[in-house]
Enzyme design. Structure first.
Site, PDB file in Angstrom:
ATOM      1  N   ASN A 176      -2.090   0.238  -4.489  1.00 49.38           N
ATOM      2  CA  ASN A 176      -2.276  -0.808  -3.493  1.00 49.38           C
ATOM      3  C   ASN A 176      -2.621  -2.086  -4.231  1.00 49.38           C
ATOM      4  OD1 ASN A 176      -5.238  -1.781  -1.896  1.00 49.38           O
ATOM      5  ND2 ASN A 176      -3.252  -2.246  -1.028  1.00 49.38           N
ATOM      6  N   THR A 177      -1.912  -3.175  -3.958  1.00 51.03           N
ATOM      7  CA  THR A 177      -2.364  -4.477  -4.445  1.00 51.03           C
ATOM      8  C   THR A 177      -2.285  -5.479  -3.312  1.00 51.03           C
ATOM      9  OG1 THR A 177      -0.146  -4.951  -5.347  1.00 51.03           O
ATOM     10  CG2 THR A 177      -1.789  -4.127  -6.898  1.00 51.03           C
ATOM     11  N   HIS A 220       2.639  12.039  -0.956  1.00 48.66           N
ATOM     12  CA  HIS A 220       2.284  13.462  -0.943  1.00 48.66           C
ATOM     13  C   HIS A 220       3.554  14.242  -1.282  1.00 48.66           C
ATOM     14  CE1 HIS A 220      -1.616  12.618   0.787  1.00 48.66           C
ATOM     15  NE2 HIS A 220      -1.049  11.859   1.699  1.00 48.66           N
ATOM     16  N   HIS A 248      -1.635   7.079  -5.349  1.00 53.15           N
ATOM     17  CA  HIS A 248      -1.973   5.974  -4.468  1.00 53.15           C
ATOM     18  C   HIS A 248      -1.865   4.688  -5.265  1.00 53.15           C
ATOM     19  CE1 HIS A 248      -5.386   3.200  -3.268  1.00 53.15           C
ATOM     20  NE2 HIS A 248      -4.593   3.142  -2.223  1.00 53.15           N
ATOM     21  N   ASN A 307      -3.012  -1.628  12.287  1.00 54.44           N
ATOM     22  CA  ASN A 307      -1.871  -0.843  12.745  1.00 54.44           C
ATOM     23  C   ASN A 307      -2.144   0.647  12.479  1.00 54.44           C
ATOM     24  OD1 ASN A 307       0.714   0.603  12.580  1.00 54.44           O
ATOM     25  ND2 ASN A 307       1.586  -1.396  13.027  1.00 54.44           N
ATOM     26  N   HIS A 363      -2.924   6.876 -17.131  1.00 53.82           N
ATOM     27  CA  HIS A 363      -3.947   5.945 -17.640  1.00 53.82           C
ATOM     28  C   HIS A 363      -3.383   5.027 -18.726  1.00 53.82           C
ATOM     29  CE1 HIS A 363      -7.906   6.718 -15.764  1.00 53.82           C
ATOM     30  NE2 HIS A 363      -7.365   7.888 -15.441  1.00 53.82           N
ATOM     31  N   SER A 378       0.845  -1.189   0.000  1.00 46.80           N
ATOM     32  CA  SER A 378       0.000   0.000   0.000  1.00 46.80           C
ATOM     33  C   SER A 378       0.880   1.239   0.000  1.00 46.80           C
ATOM     34  CB  SER A 378      -0.881  -0.026   1.242  1.00 46.80           C
ATOM     35  OG  SER A 378      -1.607   1.166   1.334  1.00 46.80           O
ATOM     36  N   HIS A 415     -20.308  14.049  -0.899  1.00 49.76           N
ATOM     37  CA  HIS A 415     -20.702  15.294  -0.222  1.00 49.76           C
ATOM     38  C   HIS A 415     -20.149  16.522  -0.933  1.00 49.76           C
ATOM     39  CE1 HIS A 415     -16.776  14.434   1.576  1.00 49.76           C
ATOM     40  NE2 HIS A 415     -16.696  15.694   1.938  1.00 49.76           N
TER      41      HIS A 415
END
Lengths: 288, 288
Positions: B122-123, B110, B120, B273, B158, B106, B188
């Site tokens: 993550n696998t 920044h 970002h 964690n 992409h 993960s 929102h």
């Protein structure tokens, strides 16, 4: 005008009046803050009326970005309509009739000086087929040495809330203090958000006048004690290390509000006024 | 060693290897960043092993606070145990047998320069009585003019994800791109978090080798494209106004992660964690 309409009118008028008084007190502090510590001009509240939608009420958002009050929102709203299917079962008295009416005042202050605690206060009156008051006030000191039950600001804040409670029912303070401690807690950090205060909900003793008087007293106690705490602390200088501690502590505030606070998550997920709800976010935050 | 144990060993080893490669690539960029724009020393990753508990696995958190990479976490974990009653019904294959095993990588970066997008990736590979892969990668440009489908960095990102997908199944890219757009969305705000990428979950085609190869290709595509984007952009200077925009845009990242991201909220509410999970928070954020 029905008896229930009278109650709505009275409560809504009170929340607006309290908004005015608090804004006035805060602007007064803004202007008194020593120029040696707080650069720039004293801030003033900007009041923005908003509408929820046709025949759904609205409110007045009052926001000040000042020199002492780095960011403070003092918002009132009076909204009405029907709960969605999803929420009917979750709200007392809304199962058989989805109509609701709700008015309240909501305040969060983030101060520039890390030695001045942040604060939150909110009181509300809600009507479905039932009606009740809810709310409370709680203090969030920023520096480690202030974040204990026996720190002076915390003692002072609690004493004021206790007096408001004790004037109505000796059981209120211990009960509402514990409720506050349980509510403003970050389980993932195993940390309280601040040093507490009071929190109550679904208050309906059967005597509207008395419950309303209590809710007014909570607002007055806040108006009495928080400006007094600010006035005591605002002349103290601070170090960049203390400022850093404050910005990190504010991160806990963000985590609490977005992960756990029912008002925030409920509001954001049910089409509330996003700008107003998120005006409670601290102006600058660090997760180093 | 059973066939399933082999799969666990292979996937876990891959995630660790990928962590090493990414950390190396990022440290390389840290050292190449022009001193005229990035003051101070080049950062290095601090790697912290952690244990979830006795016989429950753990991981290695790699965190760098640098001059170009203002804050970046590249974490791997391999955890196992039993799901609580509450979660058994929510996880495929855990209803009859609560035991699980999960490994993954993960990453959230920044960047100091507002012209370099945040990212970002993550696998993961998860085993209950069923087993599947999940993950993806997505780009979050910070400046308004970069936050469109036809901005160069977005096109490049992409294209790389599409190539990884197309090598395995022509249906993957359109499907996983749409999934990403739906997932990384702030209802929102009525805003996407970034400019997308791919997102997939519960991938089990019946052919482990092929699904694992795809997941590896996603990691390799990330390692290929993101450092290339950083290298293209890192020499561009920025204004204080652009920095301000970036700090505000980061607030959306915080809102998404704490309000909606399943990994974050699931982790925080189930004893994950905390330090590692919240290391994805941006280092400094503004809600003005």
């Amino acid at each position: 005008m029905t008896d229930q309409d009278q109650k709505k009118r009275q409560t809504s008028a009170w929340f607006s009046k309290l908004q005015g008084r608090i804004c006035h007190a805060f602007e007064q502090l803004e202007s008194e803050a020593p120029a040696s510590l707080y650069g720039g001009e004293a801030g003033q509240f900007e009041k923005t009326p908003w509408q929820r939608g046709p025949e759904q009420g609205g409110g007045v958002a009052a926001l000040m970005r000042g020199r002492l009050f780095e960011k403070v929102g003092v918002h009132v709203s009076e909204v009405y309509g029907e709960f969605s299917e999803e929420f009917r079962t979750q709200i007392p008295g809304a199962g058989t009739d989805p109509r609701f009416w709700a008015a309240g005042i909501s305040l969060i202050a983030h101060m520039r000086n890390p030695k001045v605690p942040a604060v939150h206060m909110n009181t509300r009156y809600i009507v479905t087929t039932q009606d009740w008051f809810g709310g409370g006030g709680d203090l969030t000191p920023m520096l480690a040495e202030q974040r204990s039950d026996d720190a002076p600001d915390t003692i002072r804040f609690h004493a004021s809330m206790k007096a408001a409670c004790d004037a109505h029912d000796p059981d209120y303070y211990p009960k509402f203090r514990d409720w506050c401690d349980r509510y403003f807690y970050l389980p993932h950090r195993e940390e309280p958000r601040g040093t507490g205060g009071i929190f109550y909900d679904r208050l309906n003793s059967g005597n509207f006048a008395s419950d309303f008087a209590f809710t007014k007293d909570v607002g007055k106690a806040f108006l009495d004690v928080y400006p007094a705490i600010v006035r005591t602390r605002m002349g103290e200088s601070w170090s960049s290390d203390e400022r850093e501690q404050q910005l990190i502590q504010r991160g806990r505030y963000v985590e609490f509000n977005l992960l756990y606070d029912k008002g925030t998550t409920f509001g954001l997920k049910t089409g509330g006024n996003v700008k107003t709800i998120l005006s409670s976010m601290p102006p600058i935050v660090k997760w180093p």
